[in-house]
Design a protein around this motif. Structure first.
Motif, PDB file in Angstrom:
ATOM      1  N   ASN A 154     -16.126   4.661  35.772  1.00 32.57           N
ATOM      2  CA  ASN A 154     -15.151   4.673  36.865  1.00 32.57           C
ATOM      3  C   ASN A 154     -13.753   4.913  36.313  1.00 32.57           C
ATOM      4  O   ASN A 154     -13.485   4.693  35.129  1.00 32.57           O
ATOM      5  CB  ASN A 154     -15.149   3.323  37.599  1.00 32.57           C
ATOM      6  CG  ASN A 154     -16.531   2.831  37.965  1.00 32.57           C
ATOM      7  OD1 ASN A 154     -17.023   3.106  39.040  1.00 32.57           O
ATOM      8  ND2 ASN A 154     -17.178   2.087  37.063  1.00 32.57           N
ATOM      9  N   ALA A 170     -16.876   7.590  41.049  1.00 30.61           N
ATOM     10  CA  ALA A 170     -17.617   6.491  40.431  1.00 30.61           C
ATOM     11  C   ALA A 170     -19.038   6.987  40.252  1.00 30.61           C
ATOM     12  O   ALA A 170     -19.645   7.505  41.192  1.00 30.61           O
ATOM     13  CB  ALA A 170     -17.592   5.251  41.323  1.00 30.61           C
ATOM     14  N   ILE A 188     -21.246   8.971  43.237  1.00 25.59           N
ATOM     15  CA  ILE A 188     -21.399   8.536  44.623  1.00 25.59           C
ATOM     16  C   ILE A 188     -20.735   9.559  45.531  1.00 25.59           C
ATOM     17  O   ILE A 188     -19.570   9.918  45.336  1.00 25.59           O
ATOM     18  CB  ILE A 188     -20.751   7.149  44.841  1.00 25.59           C
ATOM     19  CG1 ILE A 188     -21.493   6.095  44.015  1.00 25.59           C
ATOM     20  CG2 ILE A 188     -20.757   6.776  46.318  1.00 25.59           C
ATOM     21  CD1 ILE A 188     -20.850   4.731  44.066  1.00 25.59           C
ATOM     22  N   ALA A 194     -14.921   3.570  45.256  1.00 24.16           N
ATOM     23  CA  ALA A 194     -16.066   2.780  44.816  1.00 24.16           C
ATOM     24  C   ALA A 194     -15.881   2.433  43.353  1.00 24.16           C
ATOM     25  O   ALA A 194     -15.127   3.089  42.622  1.00 24.16           O
ATOM     26  CB  ALA A 194     -17.361   3.555  45.031  1.00 24.16           C
ATOM     27  N   LEU A 196     -18.642   1.262  40.315  1.00 20.68           N
ATOM     28  CA  LEU A 196     -19.951   0.839  39.837  1.00 20.68           C
ATOM     29  C   LEU A 196     -19.746  -0.035  38.600  1.00 20.68           C
ATOM     30  O   LEU A 196     -19.408   0.459  37.528  1.00 20.68           O
ATOM     31  CB  LEU A 196     -20.824   2.049  39.510  1.00 20.68           C
ATOM     32  CG  LEU A 196     -21.174   2.952  40.702  1.00 20.68           C
ATOM     33  CD1 LEU A 196     -22.044   4.124  40.247  1.00 20.68           C
ATOM     34  CD2 LEU A 196     -21.875   2.172  41.804  1.00 20.68           C
ATOM     35  N   ASP A 211     -21.884  -1.905  43.528  1.00 23.76           N
ATOM     36  CA  ASP A 211     -20.550  -1.400  43.857  1.00 23.76           C
ATOM     37  C   ASP A 211     -19.646  -2.605  44.100  1.00 23.76           C
ATOM     38  O   ASP A 211     -19.847  -3.364  45.049  1.00 23.76           O
ATOM     39  CB  ASP A 211     -20.627  -0.514  45.110  1.00 23.76           C
ATOM     40  CG  ASP A 211     -19.291   0.145  45.463  1.00 23.76           C
ATOM     41  OD1 ASP A 211     -18.253  -0.268  44.905  1.00 23.76           O
ATOM     42  OD2 ASP A 211     -19.289   1.051  46.314  1.00 23.76           O
ATOM     43  N   TYR A 218     -26.684   0.556  45.010  1.00 23.24           N
ATOM     44  CA  TYR A 218     -27.139   1.939  45.000  1.00 23.24           C
ATOM     45  C   TYR A 218     -28.413   2.094  44.172  1.00 23.24           C
ATOM     46  O   TYR A 218     -28.677   1.322  43.243  1.00 23.24           O
ATOM     47  CB  TYR A 218     -26.060   2.861  44.411  1.00 23.24           C
ATOM     48  CG  TYR A 218     -24.925   3.145  45.372  1.00 23.24           C
ATOM     49  CD1 TYR A 218     -25.007   4.207  46.267  1.00 23.24           C
ATOM     50  CD2 TYR A 218     -23.776   2.365  45.372  1.00 23.24           C
ATOM     51  CE1 TYR A 218     -23.970   4.474  47.156  1.00 23.24           C
ATOM     52  CE2 TYR A 218     -22.727   2.622  46.252  1.00 23.24           C
ATOM     53  CZ  TYR A 218     -22.839   3.684  47.130  1.00 23.24           C
ATOM     54  OH  TYR A 218     -21.823   3.951  48.004  1.00 23.24           O
TER      55      TYR A 218
END
Length: 374
Positions: A154, A170, A188, A194, A196, A211, A218
């Protein structure tokens, strides 16, 4: 005040505010009652300030102060497994190859992954390039069967890698464990920000990730190659660590505790416990044999704990380590058998809200510690 406790049942800051309110309104008995609840959970809050002056004259104050200080004291063996002299990495995660004991360290700040051999030799396994798009590295996991290293990545304020500026991205990055070659990356597909934070690999090789910005777990769809929502719940507030025993996913929420999610039925259940247990502020979460190991860096004092489970209930909380002098905010780790390794010096607190090194901060080397579980 009860509403605060219901919304944030584990948050010590919320409990402290409640106790402050009781003190200021002269409800001394209630104030001490809630201080004793904090003590019973192994927590620490500072009640020495002027807002708690009404409590200071009570005979009970000396007793609770002593117990709070005891709770905040260091405990546990300092067993350093590995260290890296490079500073300024903001190391969040590690992975360890179970067979050859090679250690991998993910850097949020630099966006690279270091490889540390058993004899301590440090090399770069993967680093960000414009072509690979690698961002700040968060969770790491090894798929030893398929010989892949997976990284959650990220872009946040503290990240200063070459791909800085992709804050809308992310994703998960899949590397060849033997060569460090990037096999693929999966982002994503959402306009909403977001993050992760962590991931887990099921025995079947499925990838699940939490998330931290949205109440979503996810799953990487094998056929489409897309990261798709696997489970969403309004019970989630701030998802963090995730692990699996093969049948259940266990997910830690910084403010809401721990949940189990049946991977076949999708049934979500809160892990229950009695009032002496506080499982808030969990970052890393790891599945053992009938137990969970967790790192609490959103709790005072910082702790590494083991939770013995029985039919979705915590029957015992054991503090393995707490408030060790060498710690600079422990974060994520890896559990192999009865040996738990973890990042001991992430140093999130050394950076300000703009992602710069905070004035007066002295950056420390990366330290990875280990615990032998009983």
């Amino acid at each position: 005040m009860k509403k605060i406790e219901q919304i944030r049942p584990y948050q010590l800051a919320a409990k402290k505010n409640m106790i402050r309110g009781y003190s200021l309104s002269g409800q001394i008995e209630k104030a001490f009652h809630h201080i004793d609840l904090v003590i019973g959970q192994g927590g620490y809050i500072d009640v020495s300030g002027k807002d708690f002056k009404a409590l200071h004259g009570s005979p009970e104050f000396k007793r609770v102060t002593k117990k709070l200080v005891e709770n905040n004291s260091a405990d546990g063996k300092t067993d350093i497994a590995s260290s890296v002299s490079e500073t300024g990495l903001l190391p969040e995660s590690i992975a360890i190859h179970a067979r050859n004991k090679t250690l991998y360290i993910g850097s949020v700040r630099r966006g690279k992954i270091l490889k540390v051999s058993p004899d301590g030799n440090v090399t770069t396994f993967a680093e960000p390039t414009v072509e690979n798009g690698l961002l700040g590295v968060f969770g790491l996991k090894i798929d030893s069967v398929r010989r892949h290293l997976w990284a959650a990545s990220n872009d946040i304020e503290q990240h200063i890698g070459i791909n800085k500026g992709n804050s809308d991205k992310a994703g998960l990055f899949q590397f060849d464990l033997d060569t460090g070659r990037l096999i693929n990356s999966y982002f994503i597909a959402s306009e909403a920000p977001a993050l992760l934070g962590d991931l887990v690999i099921s025995p079947e090789g499925d990838i699940y990730a939490t998330d931290s910005y949205n109440p979503v777990i996810y799953k990487l769809d094998r056929e489409s190659g897309q990261l798709l929502p696997f489970h969403t719940s309004d019970r989630f507030i701030n998802l963090q660590g995730i692990c699996t025993d093969g049948a259940q996913l266990y997910v830690a929420d910084y403010h809401a505790g721990i949940f189990s999610l049946d991977m076949n039925t999708g049934n979500l259940a809160k892990i229950s416990h009695d009032k002496t247990v506080n499982i808030g502020g969990i970052d890393g979460l790891y599945c053992g044999d009938g137990n969970l190991v967790a790192i609490q860096n959103g709790f005072t004092p910082y702790r590494v704990i083991k939770l013995d489970l029985s039919e979705g209930h915590i029957k015992k909380l054991q503090v393995l380590q707490k408030n060790l002098p060498v710690w600079r905010e422990p974060t994520l780790g890896v559990l192999h058998g009865n040996i738990f390794h973890y990042v001991a010096t992430s140093q999130w607190g050394a950076y300000d809200q703009q992602g710069k090194v905070a004035e007066g901060s002295v950056l420390a080397p990366v330290i990875v510690m280990k615990i032998l579980l009983e």
